[in-house]
Scaffold this motif. Structure first.
Motif, mmCIF file in Angstrom:
data_model
loop_
_atom_site.group_PDB
_atom_site.id
_atom_site.type_symbol
_atom_site.label_atom_id
_atom_site.label_comp_id
_atom_site.label_asym_id
_atom_site.label_seq_id
_atom_site.Cartn_x
_atom_site.Cartn_y
_atom_site.Cartn_z
ATOM 1 N N GLY A 163 3.182 6.001 9.774
ATOM 2 C CA GLY A 163 3.847 7.112 9.118
ATOM 3 C C GLY A 163 4.891 6.718 8.096
ATOM 4 N N ASN A 164 4.720 5.559 7.460
ATOM 5 C CA ASN A 164 5.698 5.112 6.472
ATOM 6 C C ASN A 164 5.691 5.992 5.220
ATOM 7 N N ALA A 165 4.506 6.427 4.763
ATOM 8 C CA ALA A 165 4.454 7.274 3.562
ATOM 9 C C ALA A 165 5.137 8.609 3.837
ATOM 10 N N MET B 209 -2.588 8.272 6.144
ATOM 11 C CA MET B 209 -3.613 8.000 7.173
ATOM 12 C C MET B 209 -3.220 6.820 8.042
ATOM 13 N N ASP B 210 -1.898 6.465 8.030
ATOM 14 C CA ASP B 210 -1.439 5.311 8.796
ATOM 15 C C ASP B 210 -0.558 5.794 9.940
ATOM 16 N N PRO B 211 -0.917 5.495 11.198
ATOM 17 C CA PRO B 211 -0.100 5.935 12.334
ATOM 18 C C PRO B 211 1.359 5.492 12.244
ATOM 19 N N LYS C 217 0.836 -1.211 0.000
ATOM 20 C CA LYS C 217 0.000 0.000 0.000
ATOM 21 C C LYS C 217 0.868 1.257 0.000
ATOM 22 N N THR C 218 1.797 1.320 0.966
ATOM 23 C CA THR C 218 2.631 2.515 1.092
ATOM 24 C C THR C 218 3.552 2.672 -0.104
ATOM 25 N N THR C 219 4.159 1.584 -0.541
ATOM 26 C CA THR C 219 5.056 1.631 -1.704
ATOM 27 C C THR C 219 4.296 2.142 -2.919
ATOM 28 N N ILE D 194 -4.654 8.534 -0.785
ATOM 29 C CA ILE D 194 -4.713 8.328 0.666
ATOM 30 C C ILE D 194 -4.138 6.954 0.990
ATOM 31 N N ASP D 195 -3.004 6.925 1.745
ATOM 32 C CA ASP D 195 -2.393 5.659 2.157
ATOM 33 C C ASP D 195 -3.072 5.174 3.428
ATOM 34 N N CYS D 196 -3.641 3.976 3.420
ATOM 35 C CA CYS D 196 -4.403 3.467 4.564
ATOM 36 C C CYS D 196 -3.595 2.477 5.402
HETATM 37 MG MG LIG Z 1 1.806 0.862 4.669
#
Ligand SMILES: [Mg+2]
Ligand SMILES: Nc1ncnc2c1ncn2[C@@H]1O[C@H](COP(=O)(O)OP(=O)(O)OP(=O)(O)O)[C@@H](O)[C@H]1O
Ligand SMILES: Nc1ncnc2c1ncn2[C@@H]1O[C@H](COP(=O)(O)OP(=O)(O)OP(=O)(O)O)[C@@H](O)[C@H]1O
Ligand SMILES: [Mg+2]
Lengths: 254, 254
Positions: free
Chosen positions: A43-45, A39-41, A16-18, A124-126
């Motif tokens: 915070g990878n994005a 939107m992911d705690p 997802k993040t990639t 939006i990254d989930c």
């Molecule tokens: Mg991710």
């Protein structure tokens, strides 16, 4: 009119993040104004786009709880056409605080209305769950892009995700459509990958991107330098694949 | 006295389920009575152990909400010394229903007391988040085993996980210890893997398992047959690695 795309799958580690970071960078390289929302705690994005999480004062957390206007939390990135709304682990708190709020599923949709038309695309990254943060993303989105690793456990979760999308369409966001399924980490030497690919293309005819993202080590190295792969190694197979994906999405927009 | 091990990491796709299923099977093969608890609504450990989720009437959901005694939800598996408490997507509901309950973090610990001493090991597979289900697992556990993929994003989340473990030790479970970090999906040809391995072994000296789990396609094929890898392909590198891990854990218990 911005196209708002949620990148979601509750199965963990499917890309997802990639996809969020590299598709956003590829769209920006094609001169499309793009806003990436983390939107992911985890915070990878945010870190994958080069921001230092420790130095951030305002994040998506503050915008979601109306402690800051979303325009105040938008940060520039190394690419002129790419802006990002960062996240830190504080965001876990927002999920708990929103549970008792009115219109708790619509917060993101409401705060985006003031800025979305400054962009061609909002991605939006989930996080890997179907909790309130992902539901906010699906309620705000026009389409959902589903990254799918060509593995058995990833296939297993697809039904649950499609059920959730259907519930959102009925109750919260009738315009939400499935954009497409994106096959990720594809390794041509591996039989399981081919089996999963054939099964998905048969079941979801016309809803699978032509572009398939190969397993490519440059994609997993780039985040440690805080950059999308097209800035880290533009000639790599990973970079080419995400540029192809951006082209496919821009053409579909027509 | 059973040793209760939570297998946790909020980063998605790092090998939590693969470790839970294959370590449980390896301990059972070494004649250790083992109970595997699936605390993830995705139910991957349930299907990976050969159970048909559609045919289940009672699951961990019912035990967590006191609608059934835990002894009623324990199922046998293909291995005589291995039992499993299955999960289905209903478990998402338990997380929401538990939020307003009194001792909401201690439900799992309370229900386990009646059966845990029938086993040598209890393993708990956690979802990719630090929500109430994972907190219940960490509150019930003696030790936490942290699977870690040798990748940048997985390293990034480690600090947050260790913070959460510390909070649990202070408030809810003073006896909780970090068992060890398990390096997973290790590919010797990949520089990033060696870098991450060196960094982790330096920072966490003495807290990393000797056994390193290699990337091995047989591990990702076995779940589609509903069996642990030692029943699917006992000669594979994946199977050997998890048997080595079981031996290392049994000796540490010494
Ligand atoms: Mg991710
Ligand atoms: N095509 C690829 N080739 C090689 N490595 C990849 C590829 N795509 C992603 N990765 C790596 O695999 C890991 C998982 O990917 P990623 O973190 O993007 O998944 P995710 O779905 O966002 O995970 P989470 O569920 O934790 O949010 C990361 O370490 C990433 O660098
Ligand atoms: N050592 C390995 N070699 C090859 N494939 C592996 C290995 N370990 C796990 N896999 C595969 O990688 C994927 C992710 O592993 P797994 O589902 O066990 O991770 P997880 O941490 O439980 O994911 P989630 O965060 O969704 O619960 C699965 O498809 C699994 O089959
Ligand atoms: Mg899992």
């Amino acid at each position: 009119m911005a196209q708002i795309i949620a990148i979601a799958n509750q199965k963990g580690g499917v890309g997802k993040t990639t996809t969020a970071v590299n598709l956003a960078a590829s769209l920006a390289t094609a001169e499309k104004k793009t806003l990436l929302i983390d939107m992911d705690p985890q915070g990878n994005a945010t870190s994958g786009s080069g921001l230092d999480k420790g130095a951030l004062e305002l994040t998506i957390y503050h915008a979601m709880l109306d402690e800051a206007d979303i325009s105040e939390v938008i940060c520039p990135t190394a690419l002129p056409c790419l802006h990002i709304v960062p996240a830190t682990p504080d965001l876990i708190g927002a999920e708990i605080e929103l549970i008792s709020a009115d219109d708790r599923e619509r917060h993101l949709r409401r705060i985006l209305t003031t800025v979305q038309n400054n962009y061609d695309f909002v991605l939006i990254d989930c996080p890997p769950s179907l909790g309130l943060l992902t539901i906010n993303a699906l309620t705000a989105a026009d389409t959902v892009l589903i990254p799918l690793q060509c593995e058995y456990y990833a296939m297993e979760g697809l039904g649950q995700l499609l059920n959730t999308v259907q519930l959102i369409q009925q109750d919260l966001n009738p315009r939400l459509k499935i954009h497409h399924i994106l096959l990720t980490m594809f390794d041509g030497r591996n039989n399981l990958c081919h089996q999963v690919k054939n099964e998905i293309c048969e079941h979801f005819e016309g809803q699978v991107f032509e572009t398939v993202i190969p397993r490519n080590v440059r994609l997993s190295e780039a985040p440690s330098f805080g950059m999308p792969v097209l800035l880290y190694d533009i000639g790599s197979r990973g970079s080419t694949a995400y540029l192809d994906l951006a082209r496919e999405i821009i053409q579909a927009e027509g």
